[in-house]
Design an enzyme around this catalytic site. Structure first.
Site, PDB file in Angstrom:
ATOM      1  N   GLU A  23      20.709  15.575  12.096  1.00 41.48           N
ATOM      2  CA  GLU A  23      21.971  16.329  12.010  1.00 41.48           C
ATOM      3  C   GLU A  23      22.729  15.963  10.737  1.00 41.48           C
ATOM      4  O   GLU A  23      23.929  15.670  10.744  1.00 41.48           O
ATOM      5  CB  GLU A  23      22.839  16.080  13.244  1.00 41.48           C
ATOM      6  N   CYS A  32      18.389  36.486  12.049  1.00 34.90           N
ATOM      7  CA  CYS A  32      18.161  36.790  10.643  1.00 34.90           C
ATOM      8  C   CYS A  32      19.483  37.219   9.998  1.00 34.90           C
ATOM      9  O   CYS A  32      20.491  37.421  10.677  1.00 34.90           O
ATOM     10  CB  CYS A  32      17.116  37.895  10.498  1.00 34.90           C
TER      11      CYS A  32
END
EC number: 2.7.1.21
Length: 211
Positions: free
Chosen positions: A88, A182
């Site tokens: 992360e 997307c």
């Protein structure tokens, strides 16, 4: 000379899985690794990195005020380190990215950082922005949108599945709060007005999706 690597992607691309596999590869050869994870991410418990496929490993937690160069240097006084891995990594500060580059340059220890590139509004995280600028090697980890295209963006959604457009950049969550999409479907979700926001539902003006 050791290098700083940044493996970036959207969510659900297997970043933590790749991190854990990389650490395992080092340890299998008798080498020591140090896994770092931000203390803000407690989805799997404090001091732990876990993947969606069920593998996990202990980690050393850090916060934004920690000096990562000093942290790593102190660890080397206990055992020699052959690789530092950061989960992360989007939650790193600019200063901490520089400190990780110092781990490579001053301690000659390679650093592998894994993180998201952009947030739910399509903006770079602080850590990702500076890793993209400072890392020696950049690698994109790929996953797909529901339409089959390459997913590069992430949407934040409410409990009812509605797209959230505003809010704090950092909000920890998994698949129940975020969807990987997307660019096309990101733009449609973020910028296209919902039907209940249209001034005239019977307007003849074509919607964006119909143009």
């Amino acid at each position: 000379m050791a290098k700083l690597y940044f493996y970036y992607s959207t969510m659900n691309a297997g970043k933590s899985t790749v991190l854990l596999q990389s650490s395992y590869n080092y340890r299998e050869r008798g080498m020591n690794t140090l896994i770092l994870s931000p203390e803000i991410d407690t989805r799997f418990g404090s001091g732990k990195v876990a993947s969606r496929i069920g593998i996990e490993s202990e980690s050393v937690s850090f916060n934004t005020s920690d000096n990562l160069l000093n942290l790593v240097r102190n660890e080397t006084r206990i055992n020699p380190l052959h690789c530092v891995l950061v989960d992360e990594a989007q939650f790193l500060t600019r200063t901490q990215v520089r400190q990780l580059s110092d781990v490579c340059d001053d301690l000659d220890i390679p650093v592998l950082a894994y993180g998201l590139r952009t947030d739910f509004q399509g903006n770079l995280f602080e850590g990702s922005e500076h890793l993209l600028a400072w890392a020696d090697t950049l690698t994109e980890l790929k996953t797909i949108c529901h339409c089959g295209r390459k997913a590069t963006m992430v949407l934040r959604v409410s409990e009812s599945g509605q797209v959230i457009r505003d809010g704090e950049q950092v909000q920890i969550g998994g698949n129940e709060r975020y969807q990987t999409v997307c660019r096309l479907h990101f733009k449609e979700a973020i910028y296209q007005r919902a039907e209940d926001e249209l001034p005239l539902l019977d307007s003849n003006e074509p919607r964006q999706s119909e143009r």
